[in-house]
Scaffold this motif. Structure first.
Motif, mmCIF file in Angstrom:
data_model
loop_
_atom_site.group_PDB
_atom_site.id
_atom_site.type_symbol
_atom_site.label_atom_id
_atom_site.label_comp_id
_atom_site.label_asym_id
_atom_site.label_seq_id
_atom_site.Cartn_x
_atom_site.Cartn_y
_atom_site.Cartn_z
ATOM 1 N N LEU A 118 0.757 -1.282 0.031
ATOM 2 C CA LEU A 118 -0.045 -0.115 -0.155
ATOM 3 C C LEU A 118 1.027 1.187 -0.077
ATOM 4 N N LEU A 119 1.875 1.058 0.903
ATOM 5 C CA LEU A 119 2.798 2.572 0.987
ATOM 6 C C LEU A 119 3.275 2.778 -0.565
ATOM 7 N N THR A 120 3.662 1.586 -1.350
ATOM 8 C CA THR A 120 4.428 1.843 -2.559
ATOM 9 C C THR A 120 3.488 2.482 -3.563
ATOM 10 N N ARG A 121 2.206 1.761 -3.319
ATOM 11 C CA ARG A 121 1.019 2.148 -4.427
ATOM 12 C C ARG A 121 0.793 3.663 -4.144
ATOM 13 N N GLU A 122 0.587 4.041 -2.985
ATOM 14 C CA GLU A 122 0.402 5.395 -2.422
ATOM 15 C C GLU A 122 1.394 6.493 -2.837
ATOM 16 N N LEU A 123 2.635 6.219 -2.820
ATOM 17 C CA LEU A 123 3.638 7.026 -3.239
ATOM 18 C C LEU A 123 4.090 7.004 -4.651
ATOM 19 N N LEU A 124 3.720 6.298 -5.536
ATOM 20 C CA LEU A 124 4.059 6.072 -6.718
ATOM 21 C C LEU A 124 3.945 7.532 -7.638
ATOM 22 N N PRO A 125 2.873 8.318 -7.451
ATOM 23 C CA PRO A 125 2.851 9.607 -8.311
ATOM 24 C C PRO A 125 4.188 10.507 -7.773
ATOM 25 N N LEU A 126 4.639 10.378 -6.284
ATOM 26 C CA LEU A 126 6.009 11.143 -5.583
ATOM 27 C C LEU A 126 7.085 10.742 -6.447
ATOM 28 N N LEU A 127 6.949 9.293 -6.518
ATOM 29 C CA LEU A 127 8.175 8.589 -7.214
ATOM 30 C C LEU A 127 8.408 8.901 -8.675
ATOM 31 N N GLN A 128 7.318 8.970 -9.392
ATOM 32 C CA GLN A 128 7.170 9.560 -10.833
ATOM 33 C C GLN A 128 7.936 10.931 -10.941
ATOM 34 N N ARG A 129 7.887 11.838 -9.942
ATOM 35 C CA ARG A 129 8.377 13.065 -9.905
ATOM 36 C C ARG A 129 9.844 12.954 -9.721
ATOM 37 N N GLY A 130 10.544 11.742 -9.035
ATOM 38 C CA GLY A 130 11.805 11.644 -8.690
ATOM 39 C C GLY A 130 12.799 11.550 -9.631
ATOM 40 N N THR A 131 14.065 11.412 -9.048
ATOM 41 C CA THR A 131 15.159 11.356 -10.203
ATOM 42 C C THR A 131 15.723 9.973 -9.926
ATOM 43 N N MET A 132 15.622 9.051 -11.118
ATOM 44 C CA MET A 132 16.056 7.771 -11.147
ATOM 45 C C MET A 132 15.280 7.092 -9.789
ATOM 46 N N PRO A 133 13.914 6.954 -9.822
ATOM 47 C CA PRO A 133 13.211 6.451 -8.823
ATOM 48 C C PRO A 133 13.445 5.121 -8.589
ATOM 49 N N ARG A 134 13.334 4.714 -7.178
ATOM 50 C CA ARG A 134 13.973 3.344 -6.921
ATOM 51 C C ARG A 134 12.843 2.787 -5.506
ATOM 52 N N VAL A 135 12.506 1.590 -5.606
ATOM 53 C CA VAL A 135 11.844 0.872 -4.604
ATOM 54 C C VAL A 135 12.596 -0.137 -4.082
ATOM 55 N N VAL A 136 13.094 -0.177 -2.749
ATOM 56 C CA VAL A 136 13.812 -1.304 -2.401
ATOM 57 C C VAL A 136 12.963 -1.947 -1.238
ATOM 58 N N THR A 137 12.829 -3.097 -1.377
ATOM 59 C CA THR A 137 12.062 -4.104 -0.219
ATOM 60 C C THR A 137 12.844 -4.787 0.146
ATOM 61 N N VAL A 138 13.052 -4.976 1.514
ATOM 62 C CA VAL A 138 13.846 -6.116 2.409
ATOM 63 C C VAL A 138 12.942 -7.389 2.352
ATOM 64 N N SER A 139 13.511 -8.412 1.610
ATOM 65 C CA SER A 139 12.786 -9.630 1.778
ATOM 66 C C SER A 139 13.977 -10.775 2.643
ATOM 67 N N SER A 140 13.780 -11.746 2.414
ATOM 68 C CA SER A 140 14.510 -12.763 3.180
ATOM 69 C C SER A 140 14.781 -14.225 2.374
ATOM 70 N N GLY A 141 15.816 -14.718 2.553
ATOM 71 C CA GLY A 141 16.088 -15.991 2.106
ATOM 72 C C GLY A 141 15.117 -17.003 2.672
ATOM 73 N N ALA A 142 14.291 -16.700 3.711
ATOM 74 C CA ALA A 142 13.169 -17.433 4.248
ATOM 75 C C ALA A 142 12.173 -17.759 3.382
ATOM 76 N N HIS A 143 11.924 -16.922 2.114
ATOM 77 C CA HIS A 143 10.974 -17.036 1.055
ATOM 78 C C HIS A 143 11.041 -18.542 0.618
ATOM 79 N N ALA A 144 12.189 -19.170 0.766
ATOM 80 C CA ALA A 144 12.315 -20.473 0.357
ATOM 81 C C ALA A 144 11.462 -21.249 0.560
ATOM 82 N N MET A 145 10.921 -21.382 1.920
ATOM 83 C CA MET A 145 9.889 -22.051 2.679
ATOM 84 C C MET A 145 8.664 -21.672 2.608
ATOM 85 N N GLY A 146 8.470 -20.567 1.477
ATOM 86 C CA GLY A 146 7.404 -19.867 1.652
ATOM 87 C C GLY A 146 6.143 -20.286 0.530
ATOM 88 N N ARG A 147 5.074 -20.416 0.748
ATOM 89 C CA ARG A 147 3.915 -20.564 -0.444
ATOM 90 C C ARG A 147 2.868 -19.579 0.055
#
Length: 299
Positions: A118-147
């Motif tokens: 949600l935060l990313t979705r809501e901030l997309l208009p601001l990111l569109q005005r940014g310079t070289m805009p980036r979204v960095v999301t911290v995941s984990s190697g734990a995703h290997a056990m995820g479904r």
């Protein structure tokens, strides 16, 4: 100033979960490199103290497990700033018992996945005005056990703290892949920080906490664990929709490469957050609601 630090002066950055651990070290380093960093936290006093300590440009106070507060925080940030160059989705939790937010969503799913979605979705208009805009999301190697339990993402049946966490970290990667597909102008990547000694999970009590205190003795320091996040936020990165380990592109597990699942997850996430923001009860059918009424009233 090193070559990797060039170009950060004046860049507008928002880092969530930044009052401790790798979020704090990420924010600290980006401030050192000249960025205008806003740190987000739940506790106003602690967040203000950290902001003063590292020289952050500002603070954003919100409990990001509650989607209404996520939306409010995005609106508040938009009122202050005309653009956003980098969003770092770092906030997260691992819980050994099933808990629900005040909005009725399982806590791990709400904080680790729906909140950054949600935060990313809501901030997309601001990111569109940014310079070289980036979204960095911290995941984990734990995703290997995820479904992704599309029929029960909130673990209303058969709750496991570890599997709920693993599912949320898989969701981070799938969300990032779909975000990159939908918004090709945006550099959106995710990462595994490594096993980091941040006290993460140690407050849960019982054997769960004991295991994490033992693991912390053999883990990376928060400074070490923040390096890949810093790399993706600050250094030249010409790929999008990818997963990084030790500051290099890595291949996640096969379930994280399922583009059909990524699209399905996006649609599910939109429905859930919109239901909450419109005051509906997410994930509950009428039989569920009636059963709860009977339980409470004894009818």
């Amino acid at each position: 100033m090193t070559a990797s630090a060039k170009g950060m002066e004046g860049r507008v950055i928002l880092v969530t979960g930044s009052t401790g651990g790798i979020g704090l070290e990420t924010a600290r380093e980006l401030v050192k490199r000249g960025a205008q960093v806003t740190i987000a936290g739940r506790n106003a006093q602690k967040t203000a103290q950290v902001a003063q300590e590292i020289g952050a440009a500002g603070t954003l106070i919100a409990d990001l497990s509650e989607l209404s507060q996520v939306q409010r925080a995005a609106e508040e940030f938009a009122q202050r700033s005309g653009r956003l160059d980098v969003l770092v989705n770092n906030a997260g939790a691992l819980l050994n018992t099933r808990q629900e937010t005040r909005e009725g969503i399982e806590m791990t799913w709400a904080l680790n996945h729906l909140s950054p979605f949600l935060l990313t979705r809501e901030l997309l208009p601001l990111l569109q005005r940014g310079t070289m805009p980036r979204v960095v999301t911290v995941s984990s190697g734990a995703h290997a056990m995820g479904r992704i339990r599309f029929d029960d993402p909130e673990f209303r049946r058969g709750y496991s703290g570890w599997l709920a966490y693993a599912q949320s970290k898989l969701a981070n990667i799938l969300f990032t892949r779909e975000l990159a597909r939908r918004e090709p102008w945006l550099h959106a990547n995710t990462l595994h920080p490594g096993m980091v000694a941040t006290g993460f999970g140690s407050h849960q009590g019982g054997a769960f906490s004991q295991v994490y205190r033992l693991v912390d003795r053999f883990s990376l320091t928060p400074v070490q664990g923040a390096q890949t996040t810093i790399h993706l936020a600050a250094d030249p990165v010409d790929v999008t929709g990818r997963y990084f380990v030790k500051s290099s592109v890595a291949t996640p597990q096969p379930q994280a490469l399922d583009d059909g699942a990524a699209l399905r997850l996006w649609n599910l996430s939109e429905t859930q957050v919109d239901d909450v923001l419109r005051g509906r009860i997410p994930g509950r059918t009428w039989p569920d609601i009636l059963a709860e009424v009977r339980r409470v009233t004894g009818a």
